[in-house]
Design a protein around this motif. Sequence first.
Motif, PDB file in Angstrom:
ATOM      1  N   GLU A  61     126.378 -36.389 -43.614  1.00 19.18           N
ATOM      2  CA  GLU A  61     125.266 -35.643 -44.189  1.00 19.18           C
ATOM      3  C   GLU A  61     124.950 -34.472 -43.271  1.00 19.18           C
ATOM      4  O   GLU A  61     124.672 -34.669 -42.078  1.00 19.18           O
ATOM      5  CB  GLU A  61     124.036 -36.535 -44.347  1.00 19.18           C
ATOM      6  CG  GLU A  61     124.208 -37.656 -45.359  1.00 19.18           C
ATOM      7  CD  GLU A  61     122.938 -38.463 -45.527  1.00 19.18           C
ATOM      8  OE1 GLU A  61     121.842 -37.909 -45.267  1.00 19.18           O
ATOM      9  OE2 GLU A  61     123.036 -39.640 -45.909  1.00 19.18           O
ATOM     10  N   ARG A  62     124.967 -33.281 -43.828  1.00 17.57           N
ATOM     11  CA  ARG A  62     124.822 -32.076 -43.024  1.00 17.57           C
ATOM     12  C   ARG A  62     123.497 -32.030 -42.262  1.00 17.57           C
ATOM     13  O   ARG A  62     123.460 -31.670 -41.085  1.00 17.57           O
ATOM     14  CB  ARG A  62     124.963 -30.848 -43.930  1.00 17.57           C
ATOM     15  CG  ARG A  62     125.050 -29.543 -43.175  1.00 17.57           C
ATOM     16  CD  ARG A  62     125.439 -28.402 -44.102  1.00 17.57           C
ATOM     17  NE  ARG A  62     125.993 -27.290 -43.368  1.00 17.57           N
ATOM     18  CZ  ARG A  62     126.940 -26.498 -43.822  1.00 17.57           C
ATOM     19  NH1 ARG A  62     127.461 -26.708 -45.016  1.00 17.57           N
ATOM     20  NH2 ARG A  62     127.383 -25.499 -43.097  1.00 17.57           N
ATOM     21  N   GLY A  63     122.416 -32.395 -42.918  1.00 19.89           N
ATOM     22  CA  GLY A  63     121.118 -32.327 -42.277  1.00 19.89           C
ATOM     23  C   GLY A  63     120.934 -33.335 -41.170  1.00 19.89           C
ATOM     24  O   GLY A  63     120.157 -33.119 -40.242  1.00 19.89           O
ATOM     25  N   ARG A  64     121.641 -34.443 -41.236  1.00 16.42           N
ATOM     26  CA  ARG A  64     121.515 -35.511 -40.233  1.00 16.42           C
ATOM     27  C   ARG A  64     122.544 -35.366 -39.121  1.00 16.42           C
ATOM     28  O   ARG A  64     122.210 -35.504 -37.935  1.00 16.42           O
ATOM     29  CB  ARG A  64     121.705 -36.869 -40.917  1.00 16.42           C
ATOM     30  CG  ARG A  64     121.667 -38.066 -39.981  1.00 16.42           C
ATOM     31  CD  ARG A  64     122.175 -39.313 -40.698  1.00 16.42           C
ATOM     32  NE  ARG A  64     123.564 -39.147 -41.123  1.00 16.42           N
ATOM     33  CZ  ARG A  64     124.135 -39.873 -42.080  1.00 16.42           C
ATOM     34  NH1 ARG A  64     123.440 -40.802 -42.729  1.00 16.42           N
ATOM     35  NH2 ARG A  64     125.400 -39.675 -42.404  1.00 16.42           N
ATOM     36  N   ASP A  65     123.779 -35.065 -39.485  1.00 14.04           N
ATOM     37  CA  ASP A  65     124.887 -35.058 -38.524  1.00 14.04           C
ATOM     38  C   ASP A  65     125.087 -33.658 -37.954  1.00 14.04           C
ATOM     39  O   ASP A  65     126.128 -33.014 -38.142  1.00 14.04           O
ATOM     40  CB  ASP A  65     126.166 -35.558 -39.202  1.00 14.04           C
ATOM     41  CG  ASP A  65     125.998 -36.975 -39.751  1.00 14.04           C
ATOM     42  OD1 ASP A  65     125.355 -37.793 -39.074  1.00 14.04           O
ATOM     43  OD2 ASP A  65     126.506 -37.238 -40.856  1.00 14.04           O
ATOM     44  N   ILE A  66     124.062 -33.191 -37.227  1.00 15.71           N
ATOM     45  CA  ILE A  66     124.066 -31.805 -36.760  1.00 15.71           C
ATOM     46  C   ILE A  66     125.149 -31.555 -35.715  1.00 15.71           C
ATOM     47  O   ILE A  66     125.578 -30.412 -35.527  1.00 15.71           O
ATOM     48  CB  ILE A  66     122.690 -31.411 -36.189  1.00 15.71           C
ATOM     49  CG1 ILE A  66     122.284 -32.375 -35.060  1.00 15.71           C
ATOM     50  CG2 ILE A  66     121.633 -31.419 -37.288  1.00 15.71           C
ATOM     51  CD1 ILE A  66     120.993 -31.983 -34.384  1.00 15.71           C
ATOM     52  N   GLU A  67     125.642 -32.603 -35.067  1.00 13.51           N
ATOM     53  CA  GLU A  67     126.720 -32.424 -34.091  1.00 13.51           C
ATOM     54  C   GLU A  67     127.999 -31.916 -34.745  1.00 13.51           C
ATOM     55  O   GLU A  67     128.849 -31.326 -34.082  1.00 13.51           O
ATOM     56  CB  GLU A  67     127.020 -33.741 -33.365  1.00 13.51           C
ATOM     57  CG  GLU A  67     125.812 -34.362 -32.669  1.00 13.51           C
ATOM     58  CD  GLU A  67     125.147 -35.422 -33.530  1.00 13.51           C
ATOM     59  OE1 GLU A  67     125.036 -35.215 -34.762  1.00 13.51           O
ATOM     60  OE2 GLU A  67     124.733 -36.460 -32.974  1.00 13.51           O
ATOM     61  N   LEU A  68     128.127 -32.144 -36.041  1.00 12.11           N
ATOM     62  CA  LEU A  68     129.332 -31.724 -36.759  1.00 12.11           C
ATOM     63  C   LEU A  68     129.152 -30.377 -37.460  1.00 12.11           C
ATOM     64  O   LEU A  68     129.950 -30.040 -38.339  1.00 12.11           O
ATOM     65  CB  LEU A  68     129.737 -32.786 -37.783  1.00 12.11           C
ATOM     66  CG  LEU A  68     130.440 -34.029 -37.243  1.00 12.11           C
ATOM     67  CD1 LEU A  68     131.002 -34.854 -38.395  1.00 12.11           C
ATOM     68  CD2 LEU A  68     131.546 -33.689 -36.266  1.00 12.11           C
ATOM     69  N   GLN A  69     128.137 -29.623 -37.100  1.00 13.12           N
ATOM     70  CA  GLN A  69     127.917 -28.331 -37.741  1.00 13.12           C
ATOM     71  C   GLN A  69     129.171 -27.453 -37.730  1.00 13.12           C
ATOM     72  O   GLN A  69     129.491 -26.812 -38.741  1.00 13.12           O
ATOM     73  CB  GLN A  69     126.750 -27.600 -37.073  1.00 13.12           C
ATOM     74  CG  GLN A  69     126.386 -26.272 -37.723  1.00 13.12           C
ATOM     75  CD  GLN A  69     126.003 -26.413 -39.190  1.00 13.12           C
ATOM     76  OE1 GLN A  69     125.458 -27.444 -39.601  1.00 13.12           O
ATOM     77  NE2 GLN A  69     126.310 -25.408 -39.986  1.00 13.12           N
ATOM     78  N   PRO A  70     129.934 -27.367 -36.614  1.00 12.89           N
ATOM     79  CA  PRO A  70     131.164 -26.562 -36.641  1.00 12.89           C
ATOM     80  C   PRO A  70     132.177 -27.047 -37.679  1.00 12.89           C
ATOM     81  O   PRO A  70     132.896 -26.237 -38.273  1.00 12.89           O
ATOM     82  CB  PRO A  70     131.718 -26.719 -35.216  1.00 12.89           C
ATOM     83  CG  PRO A  70     130.534 -27.052 -34.385  1.00 12.89           C
ATOM     84  CD  PRO A  70     129.661 -27.903 -35.259  1.00 12.89           C
TER      85      PRO A  70
END
Length: 198
Positions: free
Chosen positions: A63-72
Amino acid sequence: MDLLAQQDYVIIDNFFNAEKLNAAHHFFNQKQEEGEFKKAAIGAAGTEKIIREIRGDYTYWLERGRDIELQPIFEVLDEVKSVFNRLLFLSLADYEFHLAHYPQGSFYKKHLDQFEGRKNRMISVIIYLNKGWKTGDGGELRIFPEGEEPMDIAPLENRCIMFRSDTLFHEVLTSNTSRKSITGWMLYQPAVLPYIVL
Protein backbone atom coordinates in the motif's frame (compact mmCIF):
# COMPACT_ATOMS: atom_id res chain seq x y z
CA MET A 1 6.81 -3.04 -25.75
CA ASP A 2 6.79 -4.19 -29.39
CA LEU A 3 8.00 -7.61 -28.30
CA LEU A 4 5.34 -7.83 -25.58
CA ALA A 5 2.67 -6.97 -28.14
CA GLN A 6 3.96 -9.63 -30.53
CA GLN A 7 4.38 -12.61 -28.20
CA ASP A 8 2.36 -11.70 -25.05
CA TYR A 9 5.44 -11.74 -22.77
CA VAL A 10 8.83 -10.05 -22.37
CA ILE A 11 11.86 -10.63 -20.12
CA ILE A 12 13.91 -7.66 -18.88
CA ASP A 13 17.09 -8.24 -16.88
CA ASN A 14 18.74 -5.66 -14.57
CA PHE A 15 15.35 -4.02 -14.05
CA PHE A 16 16.10 -1.92 -10.95
CA ASN A 17 19.20 0.16 -10.38
CA ALA A 18 21.37 -0.85 -7.40
CA GLU A 19 19.72 1.59 -4.97
CA LYS A 20 16.18 0.45 -5.74
CA LEU A 21 17.17 -3.22 -5.70
CA ASN A 22 18.74 -2.82 -2.26
CA ALA A 23 15.63 -1.00 -1.02
CA ALA A 24 13.43 -3.85 -2.25
CA HIS A 25 15.62 -6.48 -0.53
CA HIS A 26 15.69 -4.53 2.74
CA PHE A 27 11.92 -4.02 2.81
CA PHE A 28 11.22 -7.67 1.93
CA ASN A 29 13.53 -8.95 4.66
CA GLN A 30 12.07 -6.50 7.18
CA LYS A 31 8.50 -7.65 6.54
CA GLN A 32 9.55 -11.27 6.83
CA GLU A 33 11.25 -10.62 10.19
CA GLU A 34 8.11 -8.81 11.39
CA GLY A 35 5.92 -11.79 10.43
CA GLU A 36 3.80 -9.72 8.05
CA PHE A 37 3.43 -12.36 5.32
CA LYS A 38 0.11 -14.23 5.12
CA LYS A 39 -0.74 -17.55 3.48
CA ALA A 40 -1.92 -16.83 -0.05
CA ALA A 41 -5.41 -17.89 -1.11
CA ILE A 42 -7.31 -18.33 -4.37
CA GLY A 43 -10.24 -16.16 -5.46
CA ALA A 44 -11.41 -12.58 -5.04
CA ALA A 45 -11.73 -10.92 -1.66
CA GLY A 46 -14.69 -12.38 0.23
CA THR A 47 -14.63 -15.68 -1.67
CA GLU A 48 -10.98 -16.68 -1.27
CA LYS A 49 -9.91 -20.16 -0.21
CA ILE A 50 -6.56 -21.55 0.87
CA ILE A 51 -5.86 -24.67 -1.20
CA ARG A 52 -2.37 -25.98 -0.55
CA GLU A 53 -2.54 -28.44 -3.45
CA ILE A 54 -2.74 -25.47 -5.85
CA ARG A 55 -0.44 -22.84 -4.33
CA GLY A 56 1.92 -22.62 -1.40
CA ASP A 57 3.20 -19.05 -1.34
CA TYR A 58 2.91 -16.30 1.27
CA THR A 59 2.17 -12.66 0.44
CA TYR A 60 2.35 -9.14 1.79
CA TRP A 61 0.15 -6.66 -0.11
CA LEU A 62 1.74 -3.28 -0.78
CA GLU A 63 0.00 0.00 0.00
CA ARG A 64 1.57 3.24 -1.16
CA GLY A 65 0.39 5.35 1.75
CA ARG A 66 1.62 2.86 4.35
CA ASP A 67 4.78 1.42 2.78
CA ILE A 68 6.61 4.71 2.35
CA GLU A 69 10.01 2.97 2.34
CA LEU A 70 9.12 1.62 -1.10
CA GLN A 71 8.36 5.02 -2.62
CA PRO A 72 11.23 4.62 -5.17
CA ILE A 73 9.68 1.30 -6.26
CA PHE A 74 6.23 2.84 -6.64
CA GLU A 75 7.81 5.54 -8.81
CA VAL A 76 9.20 2.84 -11.11
CA LEU A 77 5.77 1.19 -11.32
CA ASP A 78 4.23 4.58 -12.15
CA GLU A 79 6.72 4.90 -15.00
CA VAL A 80 5.96 1.38 -16.24
CA LYS A 81 2.23 2.17 -16.28
CA SER A 82 2.90 5.39 -18.19
CA VAL A 83 5.02 3.57 -20.79
CA PHE A 84 2.29 0.97 -21.32
CA ASN A 85 -0.30 3.68 -21.82
CA ARG A 86 1.87 5.73 -24.15
CA LEU A 87 3.21 2.95 -26.35
CA LEU A 88 0.50 0.27 -26.20
CA PHE A 89 -2.55 2.54 -25.71
CA LEU A 90 -3.87 0.38 -22.85
CA SER A 91 -5.57 3.13 -20.79
CA LEU A 92 -4.28 1.60 -17.56
CA ALA A 93 -5.69 3.36 -14.50
CA ASP A 94 -3.96 1.68 -11.55
CA TYR A 95 -1.92 -1.27 -10.34
CA GLU A 96 -1.83 -3.72 -7.41
CA PHE A 97 1.34 -5.39 -6.12
CA HIS A 98 2.47 -7.65 -3.32
CA LEU A 99 5.62 -9.28 -2.04
CA ALA A 100 5.58 -13.03 -2.70
CA HIS A 101 7.57 -15.66 -0.81
CA TYR A 102 7.67 -19.29 -1.88
CA PRO A 103 9.24 -21.41 0.90
CA GLN A 104 11.13 -24.55 0.01
CA GLY A 105 8.78 -27.16 -1.46
CA SER A 106 6.06 -24.71 -2.53
CA PHE A 107 4.61 -24.14 -6.00
CA TYR A 108 1.65 -22.68 -7.88
CA LYS A 109 -0.25 -24.81 -10.40
CA LYS A 110 -1.07 -23.67 -13.95
CA HIS A 111 -3.47 -20.70 -14.08
CA LEU A 112 -4.40 -17.35 -15.60
CA ASP A 113 -4.16 -14.10 -13.62
CA GLN A 114 -7.86 -13.30 -13.88
CA PHE A 115 -10.86 -13.51 -11.59
CA GLU A 116 -14.26 -14.77 -12.65
CA GLY A 117 -16.39 -11.67 -13.11
CA ARG A 118 -13.49 -9.22 -12.77
CA LYS A 119 -11.33 -8.88 -15.88
CA ASN A 120 -9.39 -5.70 -15.17
CA ARG A 121 -5.94 -7.25 -14.82
CA MET A 122 -4.18 -6.44 -18.09
CA ILE A 123 -0.43 -7.00 -17.61
CA SER A 124 1.23 -9.22 -15.01
CA VAL A 125 4.59 -8.04 -13.70
CA ILE A 126 7.10 -10.12 -11.67
CA ILE A 127 10.42 -8.78 -10.39
CA TYR A 128 12.61 -11.43 -8.77
CA LEU A 129 14.70 -10.86 -5.63
CA ASN A 130 16.58 -14.18 -5.54
CA LYS A 131 20.25 -13.57 -4.78
CA GLY A 132 22.60 -16.19 -6.20
CA TRP A 133 19.89 -18.32 -7.84
CA LYS A 134 21.39 -21.33 -9.62
CA THR A 135 20.15 -24.28 -11.64
CA GLY A 136 18.56 -26.79 -9.30
CA ASP A 137 17.12 -24.16 -6.95
CA GLY A 138 13.76 -24.53 -8.70
CA GLY A 139 10.94 -21.99 -8.63
CA GLU A 140 11.10 -21.33 -12.36
CA LEU A 141 8.15 -19.63 -14.03
CA ARG A 142 6.78 -21.97 -16.71
CA ILE A 143 4.81 -20.12 -19.34
CA PHE A 144 2.58 -21.60 -22.04
CA PRO A 145 2.70 -19.31 -25.11
CA GLU A 146 -0.14 -20.08 -27.50
CA GLY A 147 0.99 -22.40 -30.30
CA GLU A 148 4.44 -22.92 -28.76
CA GLU A 149 6.14 -25.33 -26.40
CA PRO A 150 6.12 -24.39 -22.71
CA MET A 151 9.13 -22.34 -21.62
CA ASP A 152 10.81 -22.19 -18.21
CA ILE A 153 12.16 -18.83 -17.03
CA ALA A 154 14.77 -18.77 -14.27
CA PRO A 155 13.85 -16.45 -11.35
CA LEU A 156 17.16 -14.57 -11.43
CA GLU A 157 17.70 -11.61 -9.14
CA ASN A 158 16.53 -8.32 -10.69
CA ARG A 159 14.89 -10.07 -13.65
CA CYS A 160 11.48 -8.69 -14.61
CA ILE A 161 8.87 -10.63 -16.57
CA MET A 162 5.81 -8.92 -18.02
CA PHE A 163 2.99 -10.80 -19.74
CA ARG A 164 -0.66 -10.61 -20.72
CA SER A 165 -2.75 -11.48 -17.67
CA ASP A 166 -5.75 -12.67 -19.68
CA THR A 167 -4.07 -14.95 -22.23
CA LEU A 168 -0.81 -16.41 -20.94
CA PHE A 169 -1.20 -19.51 -18.79
CA HIS A 170 1.68 -20.02 -16.39
CA GLU A 171 2.78 -21.87 -13.26
CA VAL A 172 5.51 -21.70 -10.64
CA LEU A 173 7.53 -24.90 -10.49
CA THR A 174 8.43 -26.39 -7.12
CA SER A 175 10.97 -24.23 -5.34
CA ASN A 176 13.88 -26.09 -3.76
CA THR A 177 14.94 -22.99 -1.85
CA SER A 178 13.36 -19.73 -0.70
CA ARG A 179 11.95 -17.81 -3.71
CA LYS A 180 11.18 -14.08 -3.48
CA SER A 181 9.58 -11.55 -5.80
CA ILE A 182 7.57 -8.39 -6.17
CA THR A 183 4.50 -9.47 -8.12
CA GLY A 184 1.48 -7.57 -9.38
CA TRP A 185 -0.79 -6.38 -12.13
CA MET A 186 -1.40 -3.32 -14.23
CA LEU A 187 -5.13 -2.63 -14.09
CA TYR A 188 -7.68 -1.30 -16.55
CA GLN A 189 -9.77 -0.01 -13.63
CA PRO A 190 -8.65 1.24 -10.19
CA ALA A 191 -7.81 -1.40 -7.61
CA VAL A 192 -9.51 -1.63 -4.23
CA LEU A 193 -7.26 -3.47 -1.79
CA PRO A 194 -7.08 -6.09 -0.56
CA TYR A 195 -7.32 -8.38 -3.59
CA ILE A 196 -6.29 -11.99 -3.51
CA VAL A 197 -4.30 -13.28 -6.48
CA LEU A 198 -5.89 -15.93 -8.66
